[in-house]
Structures are given as structure tokens and as C-alpha cells.
Scaffold this active site. Structure first.
Site, PDB file in Angstrom:
ATOM      1  N   PRO A  96       0.830  -1.201   0.000  1.00 24.90           N
ATOM      2  CA  PRO A  96       0.000   0.000   0.000  1.00 24.90           C
ATOM      3  C   PRO A  96       0.870   1.259   0.000  1.00 24.90           C
ATOM      4  CG  PRO A  96      -0.585  -1.481   1.806  1.00 24.90           C
ATOM      5  CD  PRO A  96       0.650  -2.029   1.212  1.00 24.90           C
ATOM      6  N   GLY A  98       1.391   5.491   0.610  1.00 19.23           N
ATOM      7  CA  GLY A  98       0.912   6.552   1.506  1.00 19.23           C
ATOM      8  C   GLY A  98       0.498   6.025   2.864  1.00 19.23           C
ATOM      9  N   ALA A  99       1.066   4.892   3.269  1.00 19.37           N
ATOM     10  CA  ALA A  99       0.610   4.241   4.500  1.00 19.37           C
ATOM     11  C   ALA A  99       1.709   4.138   5.549  1.00 19.37           C
ATOM     12  CB  ALA A  99       0.078   2.854   4.165  1.00 19.37           C
ATOM     13  N   GLY A 100       2.879   4.724   5.256  1.00 19.99           N
ATOM     14  CA  GLY A 100       3.982   4.643   6.213  1.00 19.99           C
ATOM     15  C   GLY A 100       4.787   3.367   6.071  1.00 19.99           C
ATOM     16  N   GLY A 102       6.936   2.880   3.586  1.00 22.85           N
ATOM     17  CA  GLY A 102       8.173   3.148   2.839  1.00 22.85           C
ATOM     18  C   GLY A 102       8.042   3.016   1.335  1.00 22.85           C
ATOM     19  N   SER A 104       7.540   5.279  -0.962  1.00 21.80           N
ATOM     20  CA  SER A 104       8.244   6.293  -1.757  1.00 21.80           C
ATOM     21  C   SER A 104       9.751   6.027  -1.765  1.00 21.80           C
ATOM     22  CB  SER A 104       7.944   7.703  -1.264  1.00 21.80           C
ATOM     23  OG  SER A 104       8.445   7.897   0.040  1.00 21.80           O
ATOM     24  N   ALA A 105      10.284   5.553  -0.649  1.00 20.97           N
ATOM     25  CA  ALA A 105      11.713   5.215  -0.616  1.00 20.97           C
ATOM     26  C   ALA A 105      11.991   4.002  -1.497  1.00 20.97           C
ATOM     27  CB  ALA A 105      12.162   4.932   0.815  1.00 20.97           C
ATOM     28  N   ALA A 106      11.101   3.017  -1.450  1.00 19.02           N
ATOM     29  CA  ALA A 106      11.272   1.824  -2.294  1.00 19.02           C
ATOM     30  C   ALA A 106      11.216   2.222  -3.770  1.00 19.02           C
ATOM     31  CB  ALA A 106      10.197   0.792  -1.969  1.00 19.02           C
ATOM     32  N   ASP A 141      13.956   5.087   5.852  1.00 16.92           N
ATOM     33  CA  ASP A 141      13.202   4.315   4.854  1.00 16.92           C
ATOM     34  C   ASP A 141      14.091   3.789   3.725  1.00 16.92           C
ATOM     35  OD1 ASP A 141      11.187   5.316   6.462  1.00 16.92           O
ATOM     36  OD2 ASP A 141       9.797   5.604   4.790  1.00 16.92           O
TER      37      ASP A 141
END
Ligand code: PMV
Length: 298
Positions: A96, A98-100, A102, A104-106, A141
Site C-alpha cells: 500500500p 501513503g501508508a507509512g 516506505g 516512496s523510498a522503495a 526508509d
């Protein structure tokens, strides 16, 4: 950025992450226990001219077109550090967003890898991308995303890897967006107003992080769960929880979880639970929450 001859189609991956213990106090130099999720981001590279496609979001970014869009600026930061092959990239999230967790880092790590970056250059590109997206990321992250597995993260020392068997986790979403920025600001306020109490909580959380790290290494999930539940009490006192998180933790414990807590910034976002995965997942689903089963592993 210059280009070189196209390479053969290839797939590049990067992990998502979860903070098992120690969010918020990690901002003030204390360690956090983090783990890489087996799931994350997959990027397929095929011969092309640098397009980044994200079909799940209906997005195509063309790097030859100037754009103020956050994603385009993040992608530009990564490309600026690469002598990239002439490839188009197609990105798929298998966790998922925007769920914390990671995502965006991935995304940054998988895109960087697809553009031939590795090691310190990859870390630098991912940090630059994360800075565009998040403002002032701690770096946890992308560090965990690159390294995989478990580790103790500190802002000054980075990630110290920890050997441990894969850990099954249940992750449930409160249905409410997490509020990392607002909650980090609230903890800063508490630290200013009630300094001794807040520092005491950070120290107590650090002790739980150390206990949890030992428990993970020994595969002692009951002990890990107890540390998680105790960490959650401190997080609630630090005003980073919310009624939905508290309700989900109670449901998880009632369903036989060894422990449960929020993960990441709090104020919403995800709750993690360890132990009796199936009954916990069923109970959360029955209460209307979205649930993902995940494994923390290399
Ligand atoms: O909400 P996330 O997954 O970005 O995690 C935030 C973790 C904090 O400790 C609250 C902040 C930070 O930068 O470490």
C-alpha cells in the site's frame, strides 16, 4: 545526464519498511528497530527514452518536459545522479502507498537501481528523492529499503543490521491518513513543555527497542509483542496515537496478538500486530479495516 546504449529488459526491486519499535524518539537520536518488508516496488526497464510509467496511478513522467509535480522533481533528482541507460521504466507497487510502509523510498531505490545506481550514489539519490517528497526524512526508509532484513537505525550511525529469521506481521490500515509532520511537531512541543517527562519516555522507548532487538534475534515473538504494546503506551502519551489506532490495538490484543502498535508517524496510518496472525487479520477485517499480511525479511 548522458545516456548509454540500451540494456536488455530487466526487473529491479526494492523493499518497503516497517518500524517495529522506536518511531519519534528516533528523531532525537535514539535507535529504532526497523525491518524491510518482503514486498515493495518492482521496476521493469525496457529500451526507451527515460519515461517513468506508474500505471497504478495513471501517471507517465517524461523527463524531457519541465514539471513542478513532486513526482517529476523526485525522478529528476535520481536521474541527475545517473549515467542512465536509454530505458523506459514501468513501476509497480506491491504494497500500500501513503501508508507509512516506505513506498516512496522503495520507489526511489528501485528507480535508482534501474538507472544503474548502487551503493553510496544510490543512497544519495534516494535521499534526494525522499527530501523532495517528505521534506526532512530521517533516511531510515531508503536505508532499510536498500539493506533488507532487520536493523537498528540511528540518525547519526545509520543502520546496524541484525540477524533474525523472517517475521510474519499483520498490518492493518486505520483508514485515516497518517500525520507524520503534525505528530513530529506535537512531540517537539511536548519536549519543550514537559521536557523531563518526554525525555524519560524516549529513554524508556530506547530500552524497549533494545529488548525488542534481542527478542527478534531469538525469535521470541511473545517478548517482541510485549515490547510493542508497551511502546504503544508511550506513543499514546506522546500524543501521536488516535482513537482508531487505539481501537485496532485493542481488537488485535483481544484476538490473541502478542502485541500491537502504530507504525511510523501515527495520527492515522497503519497498525502492526505480531502473533496469531489469522485471527487478528480476521478480527480487523470484521471491524472494517483493510488488512495486509506481510513478512519482514531480507
Ligand atoms: O510515517 P513514516 O513512515 O514516514 O515514519 C515516520 C517516523 C518518525 O520517527 C515519526 C519520523 C522520522 O523521520 O523518523
Amino acid at each position: 545526464m548522458s545516456t548509454v546504449a540500451p540494456m536488455t529488459p530487466r526487473q529491479h526491486r526494492a523493499h518497503g519498511k516497517v518500524i517495529l519499535l522506536g518511531e519519534h524518539s528516533v528523531v532525537y537520536g535514539h535507535p529504532a528497530l526497523a525491518g524491510a518488508l518482503a514486498d515493495g516496488v518492482i521496476v521493469d526497464a525496457t529500451a526507451g527514452r527515460g519515461l517513468l510509467r506508474i500505471p497504478q496511478w495513471d501517471v507517465v513522467i517524461d523527463p524531457t518536459v519541465d514539471s513542478d509535480a513532486t513526482l517529476a522533481r523526485a525522478y529528476a533528482e535520481i536521474r541527475a545522479r545517473a549515467v542512465a541507460p536509454a530505458v523506459d521504466l514501468t513501476l509497480t507497487f506491491n504494497l500500500p502507498t501513503g501508508a507509512g510502509l516506505g513506498s516512496s523510498a522503495a520507489m526511489a531505490v528501485a528507480v535508482g537501481r534501474a538507472l544503474g545506481l548502487e551503493g553510496a550514489m544510490l543512497a544519495d539519490a534516494a535521499m534526494a528523492s525522499e527530501t523532495v517528497i517528505h521534506g526532512t526524512p530521517s533516511g531510515l526508509d531508503h536505508t532499510v529499503s536498500m539493506a533488507g532484513g532487520f536493523g537498528l537505525f540511528t540518525r547519526s550511525g545509520g543502520l546496524a543490521s541484525l540477524k533474525a529469521a523472517p517475521l510474519p506481521l499483520v498490518i492493518g490500515h486505520t483508514g485515516k491518513a497518517r500525520d507524520t509532520k503534525g505528530r513530529v511537531a506535537r512531540v517537539a512541543q511536548l519536549l519543550a513543555e514537559r521536557s523531563d517527562e518526554t525525555r524519560g519516555r524516549f529513554a524508556a522507548i530506547e530500552a524497549l527497542v533494545q529488548r525488542g532487538a534481542g527478542a527478534v534475534a531469538r525469535g521470541s515473538y511473545g517478548e517482541l509483542g510485549a515490547a510493542m504494546t508497551e511502546n504503544q503506551r508511550h506513543l499514546e502519551a506522546l500524543d501521536v496515537s488516535c482513537p482508531e489506532i487505539e481501537r485496532m490495538c485493542a481488537i488485535a490484543r483481544d484476538a490473541g496478538a502478542f502485541g500491537a502498535k502504530l507504525t511510523g508517524g501515527g495520527g492515522g496510518g497503519c497498525v502492526i500486530a505480531v502473533g496469531n496472525d489469522r485471527p487478528v487479520a480476521d478480527a480487523w477485517r470484521a471491524a472494517g479495516y483493510e488488512v495486509f499480511s506481510a513478512t519482514v525479511s531480507a
